[in-house]
Every structure is written in structure tokens, then in C-alpha cells.
Scaffold this motif. Sequence first.
Motif, PDB file in Angstrom:
ATOM      1  N   GLN A 101      13.262  -3.527  14.255  1.00 27.11           N
ATOM      2  CA  GLN A 101      12.169  -3.628  13.379  1.00 27.11           C
ATOM      3  C   GLN A 101      11.356  -2.334  14.092  1.00 27.11           C
ATOM      4  N   ARG A 102      11.103  -2.298  15.489  1.00 30.26           N
ATOM      5  CA  ARG A 102      10.207  -1.414  16.013  1.00 30.26           C
ATOM      6  C   ARG A 102      10.724   0.066  15.999  1.00 30.26           C
ATOM      7  N   GLN A 103      11.888   0.304  16.079  1.00 36.15           N
ATOM      8  CA  GLN A 103      12.577   1.501  15.846  1.00 36.15           C
ATOM      9  C   GLN A 103      12.504   1.973  14.398  1.00 36.15           C
ATOM     10  N   THR A 104      12.572   1.113  13.411  1.00 33.83           N
ATOM     11  CA  THR A 104      12.374   1.547  12.079  1.00 33.83           C
ATOM     12  C   THR A 104      11.078   2.143  11.831  1.00 33.83           C
ATOM     13  N   LEU A 105       9.934   1.517  12.380  1.00 36.64           N
ATOM     14  CA  LEU A 105       8.679   1.857  12.186  1.00 36.64           C
ATOM     15  C   LEU A 105       8.019   3.125  13.027  1.00 36.64           C
ATOM     16  N   GLU A 106       8.634   3.298  14.212  1.00 36.31           N
ATOM     17  CA  GLU A 106       8.078   4.077  15.213  1.00 36.31           C
ATOM     18  C   GLU A 106       7.860   5.587  14.533  1.00 36.31           C
ATOM     19  N   PRO A 107       8.980   6.238  13.872  1.00 36.11           N
ATOM     20  CA  PRO A 107       8.672   7.439  13.208  1.00 36.11           C
ATOM     21  C   PRO A 107       7.541   7.642  12.516  1.00 36.11           C
ATOM     22  N   PHE A 108       7.392   6.335  11.543  1.00 34.20           N
ATOM     23  CA  PHE A 108       6.293   6.440  10.364  1.00 34.20           C
ATOM     24  C   PHE A 108       4.965   6.184  11.287  1.00 34.20           C
ATOM     25  N   ARG A 109       4.763   5.605  12.441  1.00 33.02           N
ATOM     26  CA  ARG A 109       3.682   5.085  13.150  1.00 33.02           C
ATOM     27  C   ARG A 109       3.184   6.367  13.693  1.00 33.02           C
ATOM     28  N   ARG A 110       4.172   7.138  14.339  1.00 35.87           N
ATOM     29  CA  ARG A 110       3.774   8.391  15.056  1.00 35.87           C
ATOM     30  C   ARG A 110       3.240   9.601  13.930  1.00 35.87           C
ATOM     31  N   GLU A 111       3.993   9.555  12.643  1.00 39.79           N
ATOM     32  CA  GLU A 111       3.737  10.475  11.585  1.00 39.79           C
ATOM     33  C   GLU A 111       2.106  10.224  11.233  1.00 39.79           C
ATOM     34  N   ALA A 112       1.907   9.009  10.838  1.00 41.40           N
ATOM     35  CA  ALA A 112       0.546   8.331  10.482  1.00 41.40           C
ATOM     36  C   ALA A 112      -0.534   8.774  11.394  1.00 41.40           C
ATOM     37  N   GLY A 113       0.024   8.518  12.720  1.00 42.23           N
ATOM     38  CA  GLY A 113      -1.140   8.843  13.711  1.00 42.23           C
ATOM     39  C   GLY A 113      -1.238  10.424  13.916  1.00 42.23           C
ATOM     40  N   LEU A 114      -0.530  11.139  13.744  1.00 41.49           N
ATOM     41  CA  LEU A 114      -0.707  12.528  13.739  1.00 41.49           C
ATOM     42  C   LEU A 114      -1.544  13.183  12.181  1.00 41.49           C
ATOM     43  N   GLU A 115      -1.236  12.346  11.306  1.00 44.24           N
ATOM     44  CA  GLU A 115      -1.940  12.713  10.078  1.00 44.24           C
ATOM     45  C   GLU A 115      -3.449  12.163  10.005  1.00 44.24           C
ATOM     46  N   ALA A 116      -3.754  10.939  10.565  1.00 39.91           N
ATOM     47  CA  ALA A 116      -4.922  10.304  10.744  1.00 39.91           C
ATOM     48  C   ALA A 116      -5.727  11.208  11.546  1.00 39.91           C
ATOM     49  N   PHE A 117      -5.195  11.494  12.652  1.00 39.83           N
ATOM     50  CA  PHE A 117      -6.111  12.107  13.628  1.00 39.83           C
ATOM     51  C   PHE A 117      -6.418  14.032  13.526  1.00 39.83           C
ATOM     52  N   ALA A 118      -5.340  14.486  12.522  1.00 35.98           N
ATOM     53  CA  ALA A 118      -5.573  15.850  12.161  1.00 35.98           C
ATOM     54  C   ALA A 118      -6.449  15.782  11.119  1.00 35.98           C
ATOM     55  N   ALA A 119      -6.698  14.575  10.155  1.00 35.97           N
ATOM     56  CA  ALA A 119      -7.275  14.598   9.039  1.00 35.97           C
ATOM     57  C   ALA A 119      -8.791  14.875   9.061  1.00 35.97           C
ATOM     58  N   LYS A 120      -9.185  15.428   8.029  1.00 40.75           N
ATOM     59  CA  LYS A 120     -10.688  15.442   8.110  1.00 40.75           C
ATOM     60  C   LYS A 120     -11.236  14.542   7.231  1.00 40.75           C
ATOM     61  N   ALA A 121     -12.395  13.596   7.505  1.00 36.05           N
ATOM     62  CA  ALA A 121     -12.851  12.752   6.990  1.00 36.05           C
ATOM     63  C   ALA A 121     -13.651  13.180   5.603  1.00 36.05           C
ATOM     64  N   HIS A 137       0.664  -1.383  -0.085  1.00 33.02           N
ATOM     65  CA  HIS A 137      -0.001   0.150   0.044  1.00 33.02           C
ATOM     66  C   HIS A 137       0.864   1.037  -0.153  1.00 33.02           C
ATOM     67  N   ASN A 138       2.241   1.155   0.364  1.00 35.65           N
ATOM     68  CA  ASN A 138       3.041   2.532   0.354  1.00 35.65           C
ATOM     69  C   ASN A 138       4.141   2.392  -0.421  1.00 35.65           C
ATOM     70  N   LYS A 139       4.123   1.648  -1.227  1.00 35.95           N
ATOM     71  CA  LYS A 139       5.233   1.520  -2.354  1.00 35.95           C
ATOM     72  C   LYS A 139       5.682   2.917  -2.841  1.00 35.95           C
ATOM     73  N   GLY A 140       6.924   3.278  -3.118  1.00 37.76           N
ATOM     74  CA  GLY A 140       7.442   4.344  -3.600  1.00 37.76           C
ATOM     75  C   GLY A 140       7.486   5.647  -2.628  1.00 37.76           C
ATOM     76  N   SER A 141       7.472   5.426  -1.651  1.00 36.78           N
ATOM     77  CA  SER A 141       7.591   5.990  -0.386  1.00 36.78           C
ATOM     78  C   SER A 141       8.773   5.580   0.620  1.00 36.78           C
ATOM     79  N   GLY A 142       9.190   6.600   1.664  1.00 32.25           N
ATOM     80  CA  GLY A 142       9.899   6.092   2.658  1.00 32.25           C
ATOM     81  C   GLY A 142       9.477   5.293   3.476  1.00 32.25           C
ATOM     82  N   LEU A 143       8.083   5.189   3.708  1.00 33.73           N
ATOM     83  CA  LEU A 143       7.292   4.418   4.659  1.00 33.73           C
ATOM     84  C   LEU A 143       7.427   3.059   3.809  1.00 33.73           C
ATOM     85  N   GLY A 144       7.041   3.208   2.597  1.00 34.70           N
ATOM     86  CA  GLY A 144       7.199   1.781   1.788  1.00 34.70           C
ATOM     87  C   GLY A 144       8.521   0.991   1.821  1.00 34.70           C
ATOM     88  N   GLU A 145       9.564   1.791   1.810  1.00 37.44           N
ATOM     89  CA  GLU A 145      10.847   1.163   1.987  1.00 37.44           C
ATOM     90  C   GLU A 145      11.216   0.646   3.355  1.00 37.44           C
TER      91      GLU A 145
END
Length: 161
Positions: A141-161, A29-37
Amino acid sequence: MSDYLAIYLRDQHALGVTWRALARRARDHNKGSGLGEALAQVADGIAEDVRTFEDIMRRLGVRPSRVKVALAAAAERTGRLKRNGRWVSYSPLSRFLELEALAMGIEGKKILWHTLGELAGLRDRLPDTDFDELLGRAARQRQTLEPFRREAGLEAFAAKA
């Protein structure tokens, strides 16, 4: 070997196969991005962990349960049906929930490796299995994902549905 250990191994194997599928789906779902990598790296690591776990099971004479694996896979697929703020597309909440689930799975894997090495006594029974390295790999693995998890949470909860 205790029947309880065999049951535990089969249950954990089914969960590991499920986390592997989730990591691959999130990667796709996230190919072509830093998260995808990052997800590609983590998905490869989780796949290696599942192979290591299957090797441990084989060496202990425990066969995986096809039924448990199928039930775990069905539960993971059923979980995709939940509302994510959009009817048919991938949403910021979808991304966050995938990363959150992967983080929980990786934390559970750390507990698993400790349980097998220390509580089940496999560190002594399987001295060529490096449980410290497995714990370290999970932490990375956890350290690799944590910044992306945090960013995704900020984006999801700030997003307007």
C-alpha cells in the motif's frame, strides 16, 4: 488477556476506522485519475485490514469502543477545517496532506502488525493470522501511494496560492 492489550486494540481500531474513512474520501476526491485508481486499491486494502483487525478483536473477546470510534471520526472531520490555501475547494495542499496522512497511517499499521504479532504474542495465539502477509500488504500500500505522494508534494509546494 491484559487490560492494556484490550485498550490498545480499541485505540488502534478507532484509528483504523479513521484511516479507512480518509482513504475513501481521498479516493472520491481523485476519481477518474491514476491517483484515484491507486487510492481505490489502497482504500479497499485498508477496509480489508480493518475487517481483519475486527476479526482479531472478536477472537480475543474485545469489543470495539463506539465512543473511541466516534471521537476519532470527529477528530478526522475537524481536521478538514484547516486552511488549505483555498476557502471552499480542494487544493493541491489538500491532496498532499491526505496522502501524507495515509502514508503515516500505513507506516503506523506496519508497526501495529509487528506489535500484535511479536510483542503481544498473537502470532502464537492466532496461528492462522498471517502477520507477515499483513506487513507485506501494508508495504505494498505504501509503495502504491509513494509516487503520488511525492508528486503531490512537489505540486503543492510549487503552486502559487
